[in-house]
Motif scaffolding. Structure first.
Motif, PDB file in Angstrom:
ATOM      1  N   HIS A 150      14.025   0.016  -3.766  1.00  0.00           N
ATOM      2  CA  HIS A 150      12.881  -0.155  -2.867  1.00  0.00           C
ATOM      3  C   HIS A 150      11.628  -0.375  -3.726  1.00  0.00           C
ATOM      4  N   LEU A 151      10.912  -1.443  -3.393  1.00  0.00           N
ATOM      5  CA  LEU A 151       9.774  -1.864  -4.208  1.00  0.00           C
ATOM      6  C   LEU A 151       8.482  -1.200  -3.752  1.00  0.00           C
ATOM      7  N   ASN A 152       7.625  -0.880  -4.708  1.00  0.00           N
ATOM      8  CA  ASN A 152       6.347  -0.211  -4.428  1.00  0.00           C
ATOM      9  C   ASN A 152       5.234  -0.915  -5.199  1.00  0.00           C
ATOM     10  N   ALA A 153       4.039  -0.953  -4.606  1.00  0.00           N
ATOM     11  CA  ALA A 153       2.886  -1.512  -5.336  1.00  0.00           C
ATOM     12  C   ALA A 153       1.676  -0.632  -5.082  1.00  0.00           C
ATOM     13  N   ALA A 154       0.930  -0.312  -6.135  1.00  0.00           N
ATOM     14  CA  ALA A 154      -0.284   0.505  -5.988  1.00  0.00           C
ATOM     15  C   ALA A 154      -1.231   0.212  -7.151  1.00  0.00           C
ATOM     16  N   PRO A 155      -2.560   0.255  -6.879  1.00  0.00           N
ATOM     17  CA  PRO A 155      -3.525   0.000  -7.950  1.00  0.00           C
ATOM     18  C   PRO A 155      -3.921   1.270  -8.713  1.00  0.00           C
ATOM     19  N   PHE A 156      -4.181   1.097 -10.007  1.00  0.00           N
ATOM     20  CA  PHE A 156      -4.616   2.208 -10.873  1.00  0.00           C
ATOM     21  C   PHE A 156      -5.675   1.684 -11.830  1.00  0.00           C
ATOM     22  N   SER A 157      -6.821   2.387 -11.847  1.00  0.00           N
ATOM     23  CA  SER A 157      -7.872   1.953 -12.768  1.00  0.00           C
ATOM     24  C   SER A 157      -8.018   2.901 -13.955  1.00  0.00           C
ATOM     25  N   ALA A 158      -7.324   4.036 -13.940  1.00  0.00           N
ATOM     26  CA  ALA A 158      -7.224   4.828 -15.163  1.00  0.00           C
ATOM     27  C   ALA A 158      -6.186   4.095 -16.007  1.00  0.00           C
ATOM     28  N   TYR A 159      -6.612   2.993 -16.569  1.00  0.00           N
ATOM     29  CA  TYR A 159      -5.666   2.049 -17.169  1.00  0.00           C
ATOM     30  C   TYR A 159      -6.327   1.287 -18.306  1.00  0.00           C
TER      31      TYR A 159
ATOM     32  N   PRO B 145       2.875   5.219   5.797  1.00  0.00           N
ATOM     33  CA  PRO B 145       4.076   6.067   5.832  1.00  0.00           C
ATOM     34  C   PRO B 145       5.100   5.555   4.812  1.00  0.00           C
ATOM     35  N   ALA B 146       5.946   6.483   4.329  1.00  0.00           N
ATOM     36  CA  ALA B 146       6.842   6.174   3.203  1.00  0.00           C
ATOM     37  C   ALA B 146       7.675   4.906   3.418  1.00  0.00           C
ATOM     38  N   GLU B 147       8.095   4.670   4.686  1.00  0.00           N
ATOM     39  CA  GLU B 147       9.006   3.537   4.918  1.00  0.00           C
ATOM     40  C   GLU B 147       8.282   2.186   4.930  1.00  0.00           C
ATOM     41  N   THR B 148       6.937   2.208   4.912  1.00  0.00           N
ATOM     42  CA  THR B 148       6.186   0.948   4.984  1.00  0.00           C
ATOM     43  C   THR B 148       6.145   0.276   3.612  1.00  0.00           C
ATOM     44  N   ASN B 149       6.323  -1.031   3.613  1.00  0.00           N
ATOM     45  CA  ASN B 149       6.274  -1.785   2.367  1.00  0.00           C
ATOM     46  C   ASN B 149       4.852  -2.327   2.164  1.00  0.00           C
TER      47      ASN B 149
ATOM     48  N   ILE C 239      -5.483  -3.036  -0.066  1.00  0.00           N
ATOM     49  CA  ILE C 239      -4.537  -2.662   1.010  1.00  0.00           C
ATOM     50  C   ILE C 239      -3.372  -1.860   0.409  1.00  0.00           C
ATOM     51  N   CYS C 240      -2.970  -2.210  -0.817  1.00  0.00           N
ATOM     52  CA  CYS C 240      -1.837  -1.503  -1.448  1.00  0.00           C
ATOM     53  C   CYS C 240      -2.161  -0.042  -1.760  1.00  0.00           C
ATOM     54  N   ALA C 241      -3.457   0.328  -1.750  1.00  0.00           N
ATOM     55  CA  ALA C 241      -3.840   1.718  -2.032  1.00  0.00           C
ATOM     56  C   ALA C 241      -3.855   2.565  -0.766  1.00  0.00           C
TER      57      ALA C 241
ATOM     58  N   MET D 243       2.599  -5.512   3.762  1.00  0.00           N
ATOM     59  CA  MET D 243       1.348  -5.224   4.482  1.00  0.00           C
ATOM     60  C   MET D 243       0.185  -6.019   3.890  1.00  0.00           C
ATOM     61  N   ALA D 244       0.195  -6.182   2.568  1.00  0.00           N
ATOM     62  CA  ALA D 244      -0.900  -6.887   1.887  1.00  0.00           C
ATOM     63  C   ALA D 244      -0.666  -8.393   1.852  1.00  0.00           C
ATOM     64  N   ASN D 245       0.471  -8.828   2.438  1.00  0.00           N
ATOM     65  CA  ASN D 245       0.761 -10.258   2.453  1.00  0.00           C
ATOM     66  C   ASN D 245       0.979 -10.825   1.051  1.00  0.00           C
TER      67      ASN D 245
END
Ligand SMILES: Cc1cc2nc3c(=O)[nH]c(=O)nc-3n(C[C@H](O)[C@H](O)[C@H](O)COP(=O)(O)O)c2cc1C
Length: 212
Positions: free
Chosen positions: A37-46, A104-108, A98-100, A112-114
């Motif tokens: 299952h794929l996940n995407a999220a932004p991180f700026s402590a990077y 709910p856990a089951e949402t991709n 939008i990725c941040a 959602m962010a197209n």
């Protein structure tokens, strides 16, 4: 004002640090769990931390909770050992945001962010097709520090859309890439479009000759 961090709340410390260590690049991290299952999220402590070997670091705070709940990105990387840093530019900024969202856990988040994905070259985790550049990484180590995890990833492959590469270096045509940076926790970002300042380093010879 002065802030003695011994007597400053965690939230205040966060507000101060993310406003002062700025602008920060944004890693839109794709990762996968054991089921794919794929996940995407932004991180700026990077940031990148060294180039020999090529290592990037990402700071991921646990979810606020009385128990120890890592964010999906940190959990996935610990379990599957791979991730991709998709470089965030002005044209994909809104979709990165939008990725941040705490869906709910089951949402991709990617749907959602197209966003769409394309396979990476070396790692199993795909990159985001709409990102103009991406770093494929393998987990080097994860340090658990207090309520946070610092993830070090070894970069094993780099994708950059051809038009953003000056083959002479190769250099990144940074003036054209239009990466954005995060400024604080109030939703402020900076553009890099038309904002470049060129300041070559001064060699000691030039310094001695008085060239400033
Ligand atoms: C621009 C931006 C930068 C962020 N940087 C961080 C960060 O450095 N560390 C962190 O823990 N959360 C950061 N966040 C919050 C995470 O993206 C958010 O908690 C996300 O829902 C985590 O998703 P995950 O559980 O799928 O990993 C940031 C959010 C935004 C919008």
């Amino acid at each position: 004002m002065k802030f003695d961090l011994e007597h400053t709340s965690q939230r205040e410390t966060y507000n101060l640090l993310i406003g002062l260590v700025a602008p920060r690049p944004i890693a839109l991290v794709t990762s996968m769990n054991e089921q794919g299952h794929l996940n995407a999220a932004p991180f700026s402590a990077y940031n990148y931390l060294c180039t020999d070997p090529p290592v990037v670091g990402i700071g991921v705070t646990n979810r606020p909770s009385s128990t120890f709940v890592p964010k999906d990105t940190a959990r996935n990387i610990r379990r599957t050992g791979e991730f991709v840093v998709n470089v965030v530019t002005e044209d994909i900024a809104q979709r990165m945001n939008i990725c941040a969202t705490d869906f709910p856990a089951e949402t991709n988040e990617i749907e959602m962010a197209n966003f769409t994905t394309v396979p990476s070259d070396v790692v199993k985790v795909p990159r985001i097709a709409e990102a103009h550049a991406a770093l494929e990484c393998r987990e080097f180590t994860t340090m658990e520090i207090g309520r946070s995890r610092i993830i070090l990833g070894r970069v094993v492959s780099i994708y950059v859309e051809d038009k953003f590469i000056d083959p002479a270096g190769p250099y990144i045509r940074a003036e054209e890439l239009h990466a954005i940076g995060r400024m604080n926790g109030l939703g402020s970002y900076v553009r890099t479009r038309d904002a470049f300042l060129t300041m070559p380093r001064i060699s000691y010879d030039e310094w001695q000759k008085g060239k400033r």
